[in-house]
Scaffold this active site. Structure first.
Site, PDB file in Angstrom:
ATOM      1  N   ARG A  54       0.807  -1.228   0.000  1.00  0.00           N
ATOM      2  CA  ARG A  54       0.000   0.000   0.000  1.00  0.00           C
ATOM      3  C   ARG A  54       0.835   1.272   0.000  1.00  0.00           C
ATOM      4  O   ARG A  54       0.589   2.192  -0.770  1.00  0.00           O
ATOM      5  CB  ARG A  54      -0.932   0.042   1.231  1.00  0.00           C
ATOM      6  CG  ARG A  54      -2.253  -0.664   1.027  1.00  0.00           C
ATOM      7  CD  ARG A  54      -2.706  -1.268   2.324  1.00  0.00           C
ATOM      8  NE  ARG A  54      -1.810  -2.370   2.642  1.00  0.00           N
ATOM      9  CZ  ARG A  54      -1.996  -3.622   2.232  1.00  0.00           C
ATOM     10  NH1 ARG A  54      -3.074  -3.939   1.594  1.00  0.00           N
ATOM     11  NH2 ARG A  54      -1.119  -4.555   2.508  1.00  0.00           N
ATOM     12  N   THR A  55       1.786   1.334   0.914  1.00  0.00           N
ATOM     13  CA  THR A  55       2.497   2.601   1.076  1.00  0.00           C
ATOM     14  C   THR A  55       3.278   2.933  -0.198  1.00  0.00           C
ATOM     15  O   THR A  55       3.178   4.035  -0.737  1.00  0.00           O
ATOM     16  CB  THR A  55       3.432   2.541   2.307  1.00  0.00           C
ATOM     17  OG1 THR A  55       2.642   2.154   3.431  1.00  0.00           O
ATOM     18  CG2 THR A  55       4.065   3.885   2.587  1.00  0.00           C
ATOM     19  N   LYS A  83      25.514  -4.645  -2.449  1.00  0.00           N
ATOM     20  CA  LYS A  83      26.957  -4.708  -2.753  1.00  0.00           C
ATOM     21  C   LYS A  83      27.781  -4.221  -1.572  1.00  0.00           C
ATOM     22  O   LYS A  83      28.992  -4.074  -1.668  1.00  0.00           O
ATOM     23  CB  LYS A  83      27.280  -3.818  -3.948  1.00  0.00           C
ATOM     24  CG  LYS A  83      26.572  -4.185  -5.226  1.00  0.00           C
ATOM     25  CD  LYS A  83      27.035  -3.220  -6.323  1.00  0.00           C
ATOM     26  CE  LYS A  83      26.233  -3.399  -7.589  1.00  0.00           C
ATOM     27  NZ  LYS A  83      26.519  -2.315  -8.537  1.00  0.00           N
ATOM     28  N   ARG A 104      11.370   3.895   3.542  1.00  0.00           N
ATOM     29  CA  ARG A 104      10.958   2.882   4.528  1.00  0.00           C
ATOM     30  C   ARG A 104      12.171   2.032   4.831  1.00  0.00           C
ATOM     31  O   ARG A 104      12.868   1.566   3.914  1.00  0.00           O
ATOM     32  CB  ARG A 104       9.831   2.012   3.983  1.00  0.00           C
ATOM     33  CG  ARG A 104       9.586   0.807   4.873  1.00  0.00           C
ATOM     34  CD  ARG A 104       8.362   0.030   4.504  1.00  0.00           C
ATOM     35  NE  ARG A 104       7.160   0.764   4.846  1.00  0.00           N
ATOM     36  CZ  ARG A 104       5.945   0.234   4.837  1.00  0.00           C
ATOM     37  NH1 ARG A 104       5.778  -1.023   4.497  1.00  0.00           N
ATOM     38  NH2 ARG A 104       4.887   0.962   5.152  1.00  0.00           N
ATOM     39  N   HIS A 132       5.145   5.892  11.654  1.00  0.00           N
ATOM     40  CA  HIS A 132       4.646   5.779  10.282  1.00  0.00           C
ATOM     41  C   HIS A 132       3.690   6.954  10.061  1.00  0.00           C
ATOM     42  O   HIS A 132       2.480   6.782   9.966  1.00  0.00           O
ATOM     43  CB  HIS A 132       3.926   4.433  10.128  1.00  0.00           C
ATOM     44  CG  HIS A 132       3.626   4.017   8.728  1.00  0.00           C
ATOM     45  ND1 HIS A 132       3.749   4.850   7.630  1.00  0.00           N
ATOM     46  CD2 HIS A 132       3.184   2.826   8.225  1.00  0.00           C
ATOM     47  CE1 HIS A 132       3.410   4.181   6.541  1.00  0.00           C
ATOM     48  NE2 HIS A 132       3.053   2.954   6.876  1.00  0.00           N
TER      49      HIS A 132
HETATM   50  C1  NCD Z   1       1.784  -1.159   8.101  1.00  0.00           C
HETATM   51  C2  NCD Z   1       3.271  -0.960   8.287  1.00  0.00           C
HETATM   52  O1  NCD Z   1       4.046  -1.141   7.335  1.00  0.00           O
HETATM   53  O2  NCD Z   1       3.638  -0.580   9.382  1.00  0.00           O
HETATM   54  N1  NCD Z   1       1.396  -1.304   6.773  1.00  0.00           N
HETATM   55  C3  NCD Z   1       1.080  -0.185   6.035  1.00  0.00           C
HETATM   56  O3  NCD Z   1       1.927   0.651   5.783  1.00  0.00           O
HETATM   57  N2  NCD Z   1      -0.194  -0.031   5.657  1.00  0.00           N
HETATM   58  C4  NCD Z   1       1.198  -2.170   8.998  1.00  0.00           C
HETATM   59  C5  NCD Z   1       1.788  -3.540   9.037  1.00  0.00           C
HETATM   60  O4  NCD Z   1       2.725  -3.867   8.305  1.00  0.00           O
HETATM   61  O5  NCD Z   1       1.281  -4.326   9.836  1.00  0.00           O
END
Ligand code: NCD
Length: 308
Positions: A54-55, A83, A104, A132
């Site tokens: 999703r993100t 590497k 991320r 997040h």
């Molecule tokens: C979440 C995350 O990556 O923290 N997912 C997201 O970004 N929608 C939740 C999860 O991974 O459980």
């Protein structure tokens, strides 16, 4: 000028209520079709050192829909980290290829570290079990869209409150809105003490229980999270709490029948599929709100959108 112009977005803790309200208001405008190609000419780097559906895809789609371009990678194996390149060298390089970067990474504090070496704004798309913030923007927008207001709501957060970064960010945000919070988790996965202390210091009514049915019948929102398997040092420790919750139609009934069910997704088995067909389930709308939310945020950071 927006308070977000040229600013890195690292943690909800760096923000006040006006910041969060600004993002929600501009997200509403973007969603209602008020703005055009406000990311034209911007190149956004998406650096994902950890899995994401999703993100990453919503950031990518968000940028492309508004006329911007994306570069980046979706896993560390696809980058020169494989590497042996250091994180800092990767960031120092990519800062010259883009106008903003979205990161991320499994290590807490990595987005902040990146913001110290990058010459462009950095957006934290999840740093380990820490924060997040863009998930919280879309969660708050969804709550406000569904319930009209955030102030004074009673929000339940259930599941892995220890390692779940989405609930850490959300709790930090809700303290600015005077929400009442019920935390539902196994004893070993409780909300970290420093976040509980922040809630208490902000005067938030907050209690901790172990089963959702103990929450009573006046929860407005039940926000469920997956047990974060990848953050457990010991697989046996994970097994002892895996599958500890499963929300079904009868759970919703026990909570009074009206509660909105949210989840950042992905889900494993903590929400039965029968719940998807109930009007209480808003987790897919929530995921779709990732597009206008991330567009609004990037528009504010890059300067294509302003807020008056
Ligand atoms: C979440 C995350 O990556 O923290 N997912 C997201 O970004 N929608 C939740 C999860 O991974 O459980």
């Amino acid at each position: 000028m927006s308070r977000f112009r040229n600013r890195s977005v690292l943690s909800i803790r760096d923000m006040d209520r006006e910041d969060l309200t600004e993002v929600m208001e501009v997200t509403g405008q973007v969603k209602s079709g008020m703005h055009g190609s406000f990311l034209e000419g911007s190149t956004i780097a998406l650096l994902f050192f950890e899995p994401s559906t999703r993100t990453r895809l919503s950031f990518e789609s968000a940028v492309l829909q508004r006329g911007g371009r994306v570069v980046g990678f979706g896993s560390p194996e696809a980058s020169s980290q494989s590497k042996g390149e250091t994180f800092v060298d990767t960031i120092r390089t990519v800062t010259g290829y883009c106008d903003a970067m979205v990161i991320r990474h499994p290590v807490e504090g990595s987005a902040r570290l990146a913001s110290e070496v990058a010459s462009v704004p950095v957006v934290n798309a999840g740093d380990g079990a820490n924060q997040h913030p863009t998930q919280t923007f879309l969660d708050l927008f969804t709550i406000r869209e569904q319930l009209g207001d955030i102030d004074g709501l009673h929000v339940g957060m259930m599941g892995d409150l220890k390692y779940g970064r989405t609930v850490h960010s959300l709790a930090t945000a809700l303290r600015l809105f005077g929400a009442e919070i019920t935390l539902i988790s196994p004893p070993t996965l409780r909300m970290p003490a420093h976040i509980l202390a922040e809630l208490t210091a902000a005067g938030i009514r907050c209690r901790e229980i172990e089963q959702p049915e103990e929450a009573g019948r006046n929860l407005d929102v039940l926000y469920i999270t997956r047990i974060q398997r990848e953050r457990f040092g010991d697989p046996q420790e994970y097994e002892s709490v895996a599958h500890c919750y499963r929300v079904t139609a009868s759970t919703i009934d026990a909570l009074g029948g009206k509660v909105r069910v949210m989840h950042p997704l992905p889900r494993v088995d903590e929400i039965a599929e029968e719940v998807d067909r109930m009007p209480n389930a808003i987790y897919f709308e929530q995921a779709h709100n990732g597009i206008p939310t991330r567009q609004a945020l990037l528009g504010l950071v890059m300067g294509g959108l302003a807020h008056d």
